[in-house]
Motif scaffolding. Structure first.
Motif, short mmCIF file in Angstrom:
data_model
loop_
_atom_site.label_atom_id
_atom_site.label_comp_id
_atom_site.label_asym_id
_atom_site.label_seq_id
_atom_site.Cartn_x
_atom_site.Cartn_y
_atom_site.Cartn_z
N SER A 176 56.53 33.94 45.90
CA SER A 176 56.11 33.21 47.09
C SER A 176 54.83 32.42 46.82
O SER A 176 53.96 32.85 46.06
CB SER A 176 55.87 34.20 48.24
OG SER A 176 55.63 33.50 49.44
N LYS A 177 54.71 31.26 47.47
CA LYS A 177 53.55 30.38 47.30
C LYS A 177 53.13 29.83 48.67
O LYS A 177 53.96 29.72 49.57
CB LYS A 177 53.89 29.24 46.35
CG LYS A 177 54.36 29.72 44.98
CD LYS A 177 54.98 28.62 44.17
CE LYS A 177 55.59 29.18 42.89
NZ LYS A 177 56.75 30.06 43.16
N PRO A 178 51.87 29.48 48.83
CA PRO A 178 51.43 29.00 50.15
C PRO A 178 52.13 27.73 50.58
O PRO A 178 52.38 27.52 51.77
CB PRO A 178 49.92 28.78 49.96
CG PRO A 178 49.72 28.65 48.48
CD PRO A 178 50.76 29.52 47.87
N PRO A 231 56.75 29.09 50.76
CA PRO A 231 56.93 30.52 51.07
C PRO A 231 58.31 31.01 50.66
O PRO A 231 59.30 30.28 50.73
CB PRO A 231 56.76 30.57 52.59
CG PRO A 231 55.99 29.33 52.94
CD PRO A 231 56.44 28.30 51.96
N ARG A 275 50.72 31.25 42.33
CA ARG A 275 50.67 30.88 43.75
C ARG A 275 49.95 29.55 43.96
O ARG A 275 50.31 28.79 44.86
CB ARG A 275 49.99 31.99 44.56
CG ARG A 275 50.86 33.20 44.80
CD ARG A 275 50.23 34.18 45.74
NE ARG A 275 49.19 34.97 45.13
CZ ARG A 275 49.39 36.12 44.50
NH1 ARG A 275 50.61 36.61 44.39
NH2 ARG A 275 48.37 36.78 43.99
N TYR A 334 42.98 30.43 50.25
CA TYR A 334 43.69 29.15 50.14
C TYR A 334 42.83 27.97 50.58
O TYR A 334 43.28 26.82 50.52
CB TYR A 334 45.01 29.23 50.92
CG TYR A 334 45.88 30.31 50.36
CD1 TYR A 334 46.37 30.22 49.06
CD2 TYR A 334 46.16 31.47 51.09
CE1 TYR A 334 47.13 31.24 48.52
CE2 TYR A 334 46.93 32.49 50.55
CZ TYR A 334 47.40 32.36 49.25
OH TYR A 334 48.15 33.37 48.70
N HIS A 394 51.90 33.62 53.51
CA HIS A 394 52.72 32.42 53.32
C HIS A 394 53.81 32.34 54.39
O HIS A 394 54.10 31.25 54.91
CB HIS A 394 53.38 32.43 51.94
CG HIS A 394 52.42 32.62 50.81
ND1 HIS A 394 52.81 33.04 49.55
CD2 HIS A 394 51.08 32.46 50.75
CE1 HIS A 394 51.75 33.13 48.77
NE2 HIS A 394 50.69 32.78 49.47
#
Length: 552
Positions: free
Chosen positions: A529-531, A534, A77, A244, A314
């Motif tokens: 999913s990643k910040p 998304p 992530r 985050y 996200h």
């Protein structure tokens, strides 16, 4: 050739080594370097695949089908680098490899010992792919002093000795507790932790100290003196409202600069933190809030659904809203009226799981979402429950169920009408070969694991979600499948099969016709999913929930 950063922990567990490792990897990327992150776990399980979520949190799955520690999810992530099977190892796997070699005669009759045979196996694992990246970050699970971790600590000591001087550094994460009675930040636990580390031949180059606030200069100097590190290598890791925020917070505390100084890299490339400043802006300035009901069976432990929680966050970033997930035990819906429990939520998510407990509650959650027009996302078991609900209530399969927990017709049901619309998967295609499984096989590593393709139906909601892509690749972890033989009956009554395996045998996605947003997927989209990127399913689900919240 890669430079190696070994991350260890002391005082107590769960301090956030995985998060610190992931944030450091992101900061090194921001300076233009390539990174890979690895987790070395001392437990004797071969992998966490057969552990209860209450024991170890969720199981993270890689594209190549490895069941790994949830920290690999943090690594992906924060860095966007897809984890591989070779990025996670446990004592169980190490000892299995050593014993398999002994049985084959690879050691030529020698006596097998922890040193050198176990430590050499660990060192060989650490070195895999060292020519591929600029920095290799290796996190050692547990805390210094744990008896099961000693072979790993000895292995990294040897590894650093084998490498040229200046190619390996050690980062130690500890706790600085604040004593309210005396109003003091206590350094003694960290001193003892470092003393324990030094007693096994490892000296930290950098201290990362978890605390409630900043480290006063007096305590910083004390730590530097007694732990034999430079004052600017004592890094404060304050509690943060969002994980985050960690890359920017660690950068401001000087972590990435301390690492580059420890390697003697000067002048250091300037970091480009625009990606993380944008994420921070979305954290600080949401334009609303949505409530999502997560109906599952492991709701007492949020780590059991770690990737679900993060993927929802996200999706909120993408839509400029704060997502507030509320965890609802599915068994509760078996005792109470779902309308009273679920009324007022903007969306309903039913995640994956195993076993019969709470499944009827998940089915009732799916029914409530379908009949009340509430956005619904069913993942893995959540998709299967949606199919069973539709089969029971929209077709004549009133006693539909799953082979996983209904091995025979339930009491009072007509055996001729009982139909397991979800069955144990015994055969599937992986790459260019057929995989076969039996119910009696060992449980570990025998599921349909890793990345598989799905073909999307033209004009479907899910095709729109994926921006018109005709084919997608997603990660799986399951051993039961929806039976495609009931497709016609279900589609005739409003549940469309809009994603299928390339050979057309395995349903991958279903969606309810005429519903604002009702999608079930057999795979686990949360794992990708990643910040800053998304997953489209979570972005779309939160967008639908945002729209619905205006009506709630």
């Amino acid at each position: 050739m890669a430079r190696f950063i070994f991350i260890t922990g002391g005082v107590v567990s769960s301090l956030g080594k995985g998060l610190a490792s992931a944030a450091l990897g992101a900061l090194l990327q921001a300076r233009g370097y390539t990174v890979r992150l690895r987790k070395l776990d001392p437990y004797l399980n071969v992998d966490p695949g057969t552990m209860s979520p209450f024991e170890h949190g969720e199981v993270f799955v890689t594209d190549d089908g490895a069941e790994t520690d949830l920290d690999l999810g943090h690594y992906e992530r924060f860095t966007g680098v897809p984890a591989r099977r070779t990025d996670s190892i446990s004592s169980g796997r190490i000892y299995t490899n050593v014993l398999e070699k002994e049985r084959r005669g690879d050691y030529l009759g020698k006596t097998i010992q922890v040193i050198p045979h176990v430590t050499n196996e660990i060192k060989d694992f650490i070195a895999i792919g060292e020519d591929e990246v600029d920095f290799m970050l290796c996190e050692i699970g547990g805390t210094v002093g744990d008896i099961e971790g000693l072979p790993f600590f000895e292995a990294i000591r040897q590894f650093a000795q084998d490498k040229p001087r200046g190619q390996c550094i050690f980062l130690h994460l500890t706790l600085l507790p604040f004593m309210k009675a005396s109003g003091e930040l206590k350094t003694k636990p960290t001193q003892h932790s470092v003393k324990e580390l030094r007693s096994i031949g490892l000296a930290p180059d950098i201290l990362v100290c978890r605390s409630e606030g900043d480290i006063p200069e007096k305590e910083r100097e004390k730590l530097a003196l007694f732990c034999n590190v430079r004052p600017d290598a004592v890094i404060a890791a304050k509690d943060l409202p969002s994980i985050y925020s960690a890359p920017l917070a660690y950068h401001e505390a000087g972590l990435d600069q301390a690492v580059l100084d420890a390697f003697g890299i000067s002048p250091a490339p300037r970091p480009d933190l625009s990606r993380w400043r944008d994420v921070q802006d979305r954290i600080d300035r949401p334009e609303g809030e949505v409530r999502i009901a997560v109906v599952g069976k492991y709701t007492q432990l949020e780590d059991a659904y770690k990737s679900i929680n993060e993927a929802l966050t996200h999706g909120g970033f993408a839509n400029r809203v704060k997502v507030r997930p509320e965890w609802i035990a599915s068994e509760r819906l078996e005792r109470e009226d779902p309308a009273q429990v679920l009324e007022g939520f903007s969306g309903i998510l039913v995640p994956g799981g195993f076993g019969e407990r709470g499944t009827e509650g998940k089915i009732r959650a799916a029914e409530f979402a379908r009949t009340h027009g509430v956005p619904y996302l069913g993942i893995c078991l959540g998709m299967q429950m949606a199919v069973i609900e539709a089969a029971r209530n929209l077709t004549d399969l009133a006693d539909a169920g799953s082979e996983e927990f209904d091995h025979e017709a339930p009491p009072g049901a007509d055996p001729r009408r009982f139909t397991p619309v979800v069955y144990h998967l015994k055969e599937w295609v992986q790459g260019n070969h057929v995989v076969e499984r039996k119910v009696t096989d060992d449980k570990g590593g025998t599921m349909r694991l890793g990345a598989y393709d799905a073909v999307l139906a033209d004009g479907s909601k899910v095709a729109e979600v994926y921006d018109g892509a005709p084919r997608i690749e997603e990660r799986h972890r399951h051993r039961y499948e929806v039976d495609v033989r009931y497709r016609d009956a279900l589609e005739a009554n409003g549940l469309r099969f809009t994603g299928m395996s390339p050979d057309g045998r395995l349903p991958e996605i279903v969606e309810a016709a005429g519903h604002p947003w009702y999608i079930g997927v057999q795979f686990h989209p949360e794992l990708k999913s990643k910040p800053f990127d998304p997953h489209p399913l979570f972005e779309g689900f939160v967008r639908a929930a945002k729209e619905n919240s205006r009506l709630v």
